[in-house]
Design a protein around this motif. Structure first.
Motif, PDB file in Angstrom:
ATOM      1  N   ASN A  48       0.837  -1.215   0.000  1.00 54.15           N
ATOM      2  CA  ASN A  48       0.000   0.000   0.000  1.00 54.15           C
ATOM      3  C   ASN A  48       0.862   1.251   0.000  1.00 54.15           C
ATOM      4  OD1 ASN A  48      -1.993  -1.868   0.340  1.00 54.15           O
ATOM      5  ND2 ASN A  48      -2.890  -0.957   2.197  1.00 54.15           N
ATOM      6  N   ILE A  49       0.375   2.286  -0.639  1.00 48.02           N
ATOM      7  CA  ILE A  49       0.992   3.608  -0.501  1.00 48.02           C
ATOM      8  C   ILE A  49      -0.009   4.427   0.304  1.00 48.02           C
ATOM      9  CG2 ILE A  49       1.760   5.689  -1.694  1.00 48.02           C
ATOM     10  CD1 ILE A  49       2.627   3.959  -4.012  1.00 48.02           C
ATOM     11  N   GLY A  50       0.318   4.704   1.552  1.00 46.58           N
ATOM     12  CA  GLY A  50      -0.701   5.277   2.439  1.00 46.58           C
ATOM     13  C   GLY A  50      -1.803   4.237   2.556  1.00 46.58           C
ATOM     14  N   LYS A  51      -3.026   4.650   2.278  1.00 48.70           N
ATOM     15  CA  LYS A  51      -4.144   3.702   2.349  1.00 48.70           C
ATOM     16  C   LYS A  51      -4.384   3.007   1.006  1.00 48.70           C
ATOM     17  CE  LYS A  51      -6.578   7.072   4.340  1.00 48.70           C
ATOM     18  NZ  LYS A  51      -7.802   7.830   4.722  1.00 48.70           N
ATOM     19  N   LEU A  52      -3.797   3.521  -0.065  1.00 46.81           N
ATOM     20  CA  LEU A  52      -4.107   3.040  -1.414  1.00 46.81           C
ATOM     21  C   LEU A  52      -3.624   1.610  -1.617  1.00 46.81           C
ATOM     22  CD1 LEU A  52      -3.314   6.163  -3.626  1.00 46.81           C
ATOM     23  CD2 LEU A  52      -5.518   5.432  -2.665  1.00 46.81           C
ATOM     24  N   LYS A  53      -4.501   0.774  -2.127  1.00 52.53           N
ATOM     25  CA  LYS A  53      -4.198  -0.641  -2.352  1.00 52.53           C
ATOM     26  C   LYS A  53      -3.846  -0.886  -3.817  1.00 52.53           C
ATOM     27  CE  LYS A  53      -7.225  -1.913   1.468  1.00 52.53           C
ATOM     28  NZ  LYS A  53      -8.647  -2.153   1.834  1.00 52.53           N
ATOM     29  N   LYS A  54      -2.847  -1.753  -4.016  1.00 52.90           N
ATOM     30  CA  LYS A  54      -2.385  -2.135  -5.353  1.00 52.90           C
ATOM     31  C   LYS A  54      -2.092  -0.926  -6.255  1.00 52.90           C
ATOM     32  CE  LYS A  54      -4.899  -6.539  -5.230  1.00 52.90           C
ATOM     33  NZ  LYS A  54      -6.357  -6.442  -4.894  1.00 52.90           N
ATOM     34  N   PRO A  55      -1.442   0.098  -5.723  1.00 52.64           N
ATOM     35  CA  PRO A  55      -1.232   1.315  -6.519  1.00 52.64           C
ATOM     36  C   PRO A  55      -0.395   1.085  -7.766  1.00 52.64           C
ATOM     37  CG  PRO A  55       0.093   1.375  -4.515  1.00 52.64           C
ATOM     38  CD  PRO A  55      -0.802   0.189  -4.389  1.00 52.64           C
ATOM     39  N   ARG A  56       0.627   0.231  -7.682  1.00 47.80           N
ATOM     40  CA  ARG A  56       1.516   0.012  -8.816  1.00 47.80           C
ATOM     41  C   ARG A  56       0.790  -0.761  -9.921  1.00 47.80           C
ATOM     42  NH1 ARG A  56       3.241  -0.359  -4.175  1.00 47.80           N
ATOM     43  NH2 ARG A  56       4.991   0.877  -3.312  1.00 47.80           N
ATOM     44  N   TYR A  57       0.044  -1.775  -9.528  1.00 50.37           N
ATOM     45  CA  TYR A  57      -0.700  -2.592 -10.493  1.00 50.37           C
ATOM     46  C   TYR A  57      -1.702  -1.706 -11.231  1.00 50.37           C
ATOM     47  CZ  TYR A  57      -3.179  -6.862 -12.066  1.00 50.37           C
ATOM     48  OH  TYR A  57      -3.759  -7.877 -12.802  1.00 50.37           O
ATOM     49  N   VAL A  58      -2.475  -0.947 -10.465  1.00 51.50           N
ATOM     50  CA  VAL A  58      -3.480  -0.057 -11.062  1.00 51.50           C
ATOM     51  C   VAL A  58      -2.809   0.963 -11.973  1.00 51.50           C
ATOM     52  CG1 VAL A  58      -5.227   1.702 -10.593  1.00 51.50           C
ATOM     53  CG2 VAL A  58      -5.146  -0.375  -9.189  1.00 51.50           C
ATOM     54  N   SER A  59      -1.684   1.505 -11.541  1.00 50.65           N
ATOM     55  CA  SER A  59      -1.015   2.517 -12.349  1.00 50.65           C
ATOM     56  C   SER A  59      -0.551   1.955 -13.683  1.00 50.65           C
ATOM     57  CB  SER A  59       0.184   3.100 -11.585  1.00 50.65           C
ATOM     58  OG  SER A  59       0.897   3.996 -12.413  1.00 50.65           O
TER      59      SER A  59
END
Ligand SMILES: N[C@](CCCC[B-](O)(O)O)(CCN1CCCCC1)C(=O)O
Ligand SMILES: [Mn+2]
Ligand SMILES: [Mn+2]
Ligand SMILES: [Mn+2]
Length: 305
Positions: free
Chosen positions: A60-71
């Protein structure tokens, strides 16, 4: 006239399995033949294989889940959509969860900087990395897309590829009924036009669509991106979706929106999102997949007479 289909079997923006099968089922149910039958030539080079994009580690980046995959996935989607649009095709993106709009809307605005965005949804999907409770990126895309200061802090370098081009006065919602308090603040702060189910009841869908177009496309001269989350429809109409909310758009109200937008002749890019054909019984799945396909047909010119 050619429609470019961007098949996006992707579920990384939310926790429920199965929404990645949405595009596969819509194609399996014959969507391409239906569009060919209507006179469209269809460009579909198969569904994206996004699982190859999945990073080994994606904390997670902060609360964000799967940020790299989504990006990574949404960057690829942006390129696909832009490429179809630059070839003069109508772009049709089949989801997959609504975080995909990070890509579709980016792609549309890269090709048509003067576009406007019509967002059909029970939810505003405008949480920021700070305001989100769930950390699910399908609840956030609009905040990343908005070209305003102070929403997204620069620390989130994951999405540095994304150039926010959406002006608040080019965005309008129809169908809202489950907006988080921080999202309500953002809508007010930026004066974003939003027609909730209250307005649909009060004015009727015909007037609401007219007012929505007047808000973002007053001279009817701007390309339109329609982002349709099937949970904008009532759960009795589209039951097999991850975040259903009672009191939604009827079957006809949903289709009227698509028919009226088709009638403008300005539609350039459309997303049909959040069909999850694994959540409910067979009949409910059939209803949800087929309503996705019929919304597409109405966007592309099918008419009742
Ligand atoms: N706003 C929600 C739902 C987002 C739905 C995404 B969509 O529209 O693409 O399907 C819900 C957050 N909510 C906070 C209070 C407790 C229940 C969940 C969120 O997770 O951010
Ligand atoms: Mn072509
Ligand atoms: Mn929704
Ligand atoms: Mn949504």
């Amino acid at each position: 006239k050619t429609v470019g289909i961007v098949g996006c079997p992707f579920s990384g923006g939310q926790p429920k399995e199965g929404v990645d099968e949405g595009p596969i089922k819509m194609i399996e149910y014959g969507l391409i033949d239906q569009l060919v039958e209507m006179g469209w030539s269809v460009e579909f080079d198969g569904h994206h294989k996004f699982t190859e994009f999945r990073p080994a580690e994606d904390p997670n980046i902060g609360k964000l889940k799967k940020p790299r995959y989504v990006s990574r996935v949404t960057k690829a989607v942006a390129e696909s959509v832009e490429s179809h649009l630059k070839k003069g095709h109508l772009a049709l993106t089949l989801g997959g969860d609504h975080s995909l709009a990070l890509g579709t809307v980016s792609g549309t605005f890269a090709a048509y900087p003067d576009a406007c965005l019509i967002w059909i949804d029970a939810h505003a999907d405008i949480n920021t990395p700070e305001s989100t409770e769930s950390g699910n990126l399908h609840g956030c895309p609009v905040s990343f897309l908005l070209a305003v200061d102070g929403l997204i802090n620069e620390e989130i370098t994951e999405f540095s590829w994304l150039k926010p081009r959406l002006r608040p006065d080019r965005l309008v919602y129809i169908g809202l009924r489950d907006v988080d308090p921080p999202e309500k603040e953002i809508l007010k702060k930026y004066g974003i036009k939003a027609f909730s189910m209250y307005h649909v009841d009060k004015y009727g869908i015909g007037k609401v669509v007219e007012m929505a177009l007047d808000a973002v496309n007053p001279d009817r001269d701007r390309p339109i991106h329609l982002s349709f989350d099937v949970d904008g429809l009532d759960p009795t109409v589209a039951p097999s979706t991850g975040t259903p909310v009672r009191g939604g758009l009827t079957f006809r109200e949903g289709h009227y929106i698509c028919e009226a937008i088709n009638e403008t002749g300005l539609l350039v890019s459309v997303d049909i999102m959040e069909v999850n054909p694994t959540l409910e019984d067979e009949v409910s799945v059939f209803e949800t997949v087929t309503v996705g396909c019929s919304l597409v047909r109405c966007c592309l010119g099918e008419s009742l007479l």
